[in-house]
Design a protein around this motif. Sequence first.
Motif, PDB file in Angstrom:
ATOM      1  N   GLU A  79       0.655  -1.314   0.007  1.00  0.00           N
ATOM      2  CA  GLU A  79      -0.082   0.117  -0.098  1.00  0.00           C
ATOM      3  C   GLU A  79       0.599   1.168   0.017  1.00  0.00           C
ATOM      4  N   THR A  81       0.157   3.908   2.046  1.00  0.00           N
ATOM      5  CA  THR A  81       0.112   5.053   3.016  1.00  0.00           C
ATOM      6  C   THR A  81       1.348   5.065   3.856  1.00  0.00           C
ATOM      7  N   ARG A 109       0.435  -7.917  -3.246  1.00  0.00           N
ATOM      8  CA  ARG A 109      -0.001  -8.677  -1.904  1.00  0.00           C
ATOM      9  C   ARG A 109      -0.120 -10.094  -2.522  1.00  0.00           C
ATOM     10  N   ASP A 111      -2.090 -12.380  -2.415  1.00  0.00           N
ATOM     11  CA  ASP A 111      -3.377 -12.646  -2.115  1.00  0.00           C
ATOM     12  C   ASP A 111      -3.754 -13.797  -3.122  1.00  0.00           C
ATOM     13  N   GLY A 116     -11.025  -9.754  -9.236  1.00  0.00           N
ATOM     14  CA  GLY A 116     -10.649  -8.322  -8.585  1.00  0.00           C
ATOM     15  C   GLY A 116      -9.831  -8.483  -7.567  1.00  0.00           C
ATOM     16  N   PHE A 118      -5.831  -9.549  -7.027  1.00  0.00           N
ATOM     17  CA  PHE A 118      -4.476  -9.755  -7.883  1.00  0.00           C
ATOM     18  C   PHE A 118      -3.327  -9.684  -7.005  1.00  0.00           C
ATOM     19  N   GLN A 123      -3.253   1.134  -7.345  1.00  0.00           N
ATOM     20  CA  GLN A 123      -4.193   2.340  -6.930  1.00  0.00           C
ATOM     21  C   GLN A 123      -3.950   3.469  -7.154  1.00  0.00           C
ATOM     22  N   GLU A 127      -3.710  11.429   0.423  1.00  0.00           N
ATOM     23  CA  GLU A 127      -3.624  11.429   1.749  1.00  0.00           C
ATOM     24  C   GLU A 127      -3.487  13.049   2.046  1.00  0.00           C
ATOM     25  N   ARG A 271     -11.651  -2.511   9.193  1.00  0.00           N
ATOM     26  CA  ARG A 271     -10.746  -2.753   7.997  1.00  0.00           C
ATOM     27  C   ARG A 271      -9.337  -3.514   8.495  1.00  0.00           C
ATOM     28  N   TYR A 275      -3.616   0.849  11.437  1.00  0.00           N
ATOM     29  CA  TYR A 275      -3.214   2.448  11.926  1.00  0.00           C
ATOM     30  C   TYR A 275      -4.593   3.228  11.980  1.00  0.00           C
ATOM     31  N   TYR A 276      -5.691   2.594  11.510  1.00  0.00           N
ATOM     32  CA  TYR A 276      -6.933   3.642  11.696  1.00  0.00           C
ATOM     33  C   TYR A 276      -7.241   3.852  13.083  1.00  0.00           C
ATOM     34  N   ALA A 291     -14.602  -4.617  -2.444  1.00  0.00           N
ATOM     35  CA  ALA A 291     -14.500  -2.871  -2.564  1.00  0.00           C
ATOM     36  C   ALA A 291     -13.653  -2.401  -3.524  1.00  0.00           C
ATOM     37  N   LEU A 292     -14.082  -1.388  -4.171  1.00  0.00           N
ATOM     38  CA  LEU A 292     -13.549  -0.566  -5.358  1.00  0.00           C
ATOM     39  C   LEU A 292     -12.255   0.552  -4.408  1.00  0.00           C
ATOM     40  N   GLY A 293     -12.708   0.797  -3.351  1.00  0.00           N
ATOM     41  CA  GLY A 293     -11.590   1.593  -2.686  1.00  0.00           C
ATOM     42  C   GLY A 293     -12.000   1.610  -1.267  1.00  0.00           C
ATOM     43  N   GLY A 314      -6.958   9.375   4.804  1.00  0.00           N
ATOM     44  CA  GLY A 314      -6.626   9.203   3.292  1.00  0.00           C
ATOM     45  C   GLY A 314      -7.642   8.174   2.643  1.00  0.00           C
TER      46      GLY A 314
HETATM   47  P1  HAM Z   1      -6.954  -1.263   1.153  1.00  0.00           P
HETATM   48  O1  HAM Z   1      -8.370  -1.313   1.545  1.00  0.00           O
HETATM   49  O2  HAM Z   1      -6.423  -2.238   1.661  1.00  0.00           O
HETATM   50  O3  HAM Z   1      -6.668   0.370   1.581  1.00  0.00           O
HETATM   51  O4  HAM Z   1      -7.058  -1.112  -0.340  1.00  0.00           O
HETATM   52  C1  HAM Z   1      -7.612  -0.256  -1.066  1.00  0.00           C
HETATM   53  C2  HAM Z   1      -8.209  -0.717  -2.070  1.00  0.00           C
HETATM   54  O5  HAM Z   1      -7.015  -1.150  -3.253  1.00  0.00           O
HETATM   55  C3  HAM Z   1      -9.319  -1.867  -1.955  1.00  0.00           C
HETATM   56  O6  HAM Z   1     -10.453  -1.188  -1.763  1.00  0.00           O
HETATM   57  C4  HAM Z   1      -9.098  -2.589  -3.495  1.00  0.00           C
HETATM   58  O7  HAM Z   1     -10.180  -1.885  -4.432  1.00  0.00           O
HETATM   59  C5  HAM Z   1      -7.535  -2.268  -3.979  1.00  0.00           C
HETATM   60  N1  HAM Z   1      -6.773  -3.601  -3.672  1.00  0.00           N
HETATM   61  C6  HAM Z   1      -6.600  -3.861  -2.231  1.00  0.00           C
HETATM   62  N2  HAM Z   1      -6.046  -5.128  -2.482  1.00  0.00           N
HETATM   63  C7  HAM Z   1      -6.284  -5.421  -3.822  1.00  0.00           C
HETATM   64  C8  HAM Z   1      -5.843  -6.917  -4.449  1.00  0.00           C
HETATM   65  N3  HAM Z   1      -5.362  -7.979  -4.042  1.00  0.00           N
HETATM   66  N4  HAM Z   1      -6.244  -6.974  -5.773  1.00  0.00           N
HETATM   67  C9  HAM Z   1      -7.092  -5.798  -6.455  1.00  0.00           C
HETATM   68  N5  HAM Z   1      -7.175  -4.558  -5.773  1.00  0.00           N
HETATM   69  C10 HAM Z   1      -6.893  -4.562  -4.323  1.00  0.00           C
HETATM   70  C11 HAM Z   1      -5.383   0.599   1.535  1.00  0.00           C
HETATM   71  O8  HAM Z   1      -4.710   0.179   0.818  1.00  0.00           O
HETATM   72  C12 HAM Z   1      -5.233   1.933   2.397  1.00  0.00           C
HETATM   73  N6  HAM Z   1      -3.478   2.413   2.241  1.00  0.00           N
HETATM   74  C13 HAM Z   1      -5.898   3.119   2.019  1.00  0.00           C
HETATM   75  C14 HAM Z   1      -5.652   4.314   2.825  1.00  0.00           C
HETATM   76  C15 HAM Z   1      -5.005   5.096   2.305  1.00  0.00           C
HETATM   77  N7  HAM Z   1      -6.025   4.623   3.959  1.00  0.00           N
HETATM   78  C16 HAM Z   1      -5.670   5.851   4.484  1.00  0.00           C
HETATM   79  N8  HAM Z   1      -4.981   6.400   3.286  1.00  0.00           N
END
Ligand code: HAM
Length: 431
Positions: A79, A81, A109, A111, A116, A118, A123, A127, A271, A275-276, A291-293, A314
């Motif tokens: 990520e 952040t 990651r 995963d 959806g 990968f 992203q 922030e 989530r 850190y939240y 989730a899309l975001g 963020g």
């Molecule tokens: P997150 O929920 O882990 O948050 O990821 C944000 C978005 O990235 C997810 O909603 C999803 O759309 C996409 N995503 C995550 N993992 C995958 C994956 N394996 N394949 C495809 N898409 C993926 C964060 O990353 C935090 N850093 C968000 C944040 C910013 N919080 C505060 N500032």
Amino acid sequence: MPDYRTVRGMRDFLPEKAETMKYIEGKARKVAQLYGYREIITPVLETYKLLAAKTGEEIRKRMYTFKDLGGRKVALRPEFTASVARLVANTLKAEPKPLRLFCVGSLYRYDEPQQGRFREFWQSNYELMGATQPEADVETVMLTNRFLKDVGLKNFTFKMGHVGILTGILSQEGIEEDVQNKVMHFMDKKQVNKALKLVEDTEATEKCLKTLRKLVETQEENPLKACQKIKKEARGYKKAVKAVNNLQKILKLLSESEEKIEITVDPAFARGLEYYTGIIFEVYVPQLDIALGGGGRYNKLIETFGGEPTPAIGVAHGIDRIMLAMQKQKTPLKKEKKKTAAVIPIQDKMKEEALKISQMLRNAGIPAKLQVMDRNLTNSLADANRREIDYAIIVGERELKEESVAIRNLKKREQKTVKIDNIVKTIKNKE
Ligand code: HAM
């Protein structure tokens, strides 16, 4: 034959997909500009220590971690952040606040690959550092709404909660932070019973368990009414009530905005990231259950990395998932379609002139492909047709003597002779 396929979970993006990705990225960048977020570029590789610090067990376990040749323990970023917080803790320490930063790029990651999800994904990340005010929280929701609208998505809804509701209750009960993190981890995975069992195994009171059960069961479509209900359930837990009040303020500001933003409130929402400290949210479309975001407030992370205490909020959007949602909703790309040309020299001696004409077209902003395969005219035209090119510029001996070429409109199947000086005008007037 050696096996030269991509590594499991890694994907190639062929031109059409790459174009859609860049289109979405362009929309994200435009939103960043509109909201005043400046773009930064941070490394894909960071120290394991930084990335692992507060990311949460789920992501920590799935990081691509290795030792580099210098023996340093490093990882591919899962990520953005942590990297942005590192910058704000060190290099950007003295920058005036608020600080709005945007980044876009690939993340990693381990995963389990599925629709959806990968191992390498993209992203757009925003922030906002330095503000505790609810307006700052509202901004991240509003810009997400704006971005998804700009790419053309419909019917998306936000799911919102506040980590302070559960952690407020757990900490008042004297439950240690690492147990709290585990409870939140199970809540995030929707394993409510496991979460409650963990709480039961502590010294928590019966009132605490009853409150948690009630919260998990809370259902109310109207977000502001949901807050009232949650407050009632959580009464007696001071920090939890404070958290609901904060959530309520943010929801009120959102409901008063011009935008009609669909929001549901879930008090037991958690989530995967540790850190939240404040509101958390995710955004969904009905066609996908992922989730899309997602984003939220994290007021302690910059301090953890040795910086000044700096509140922050963020959000990150999954570009791959947005692309998937666009496919599901059959969202058209609103692309500017430029007329294109293929420049075809008939004989070797016309190659020099063909090269010059191609360059002249490109200088005028007309995409031009020069025929470089020594194909004859018939094959060259067939190739240009296959590639859906608009005009063939045929550079022949007879026309060249009069400083002209033949221009063939491949869509209309019409051809005429035009002076070289007039090629650009002819194509542009037809645009
Ligand atoms: P997150 O929920 O882990 O948050 O990821 C944000 C978005 O990235 C997810 O909603 C999803 O759309 C996409 N995503 C995550 N993992 C995958 C994956 N394996 N394949 C495809 N898409 C993926 C964060 O990353 C935090 N850093 C968000 C944040 C910013 N919080 C505060 N500032």
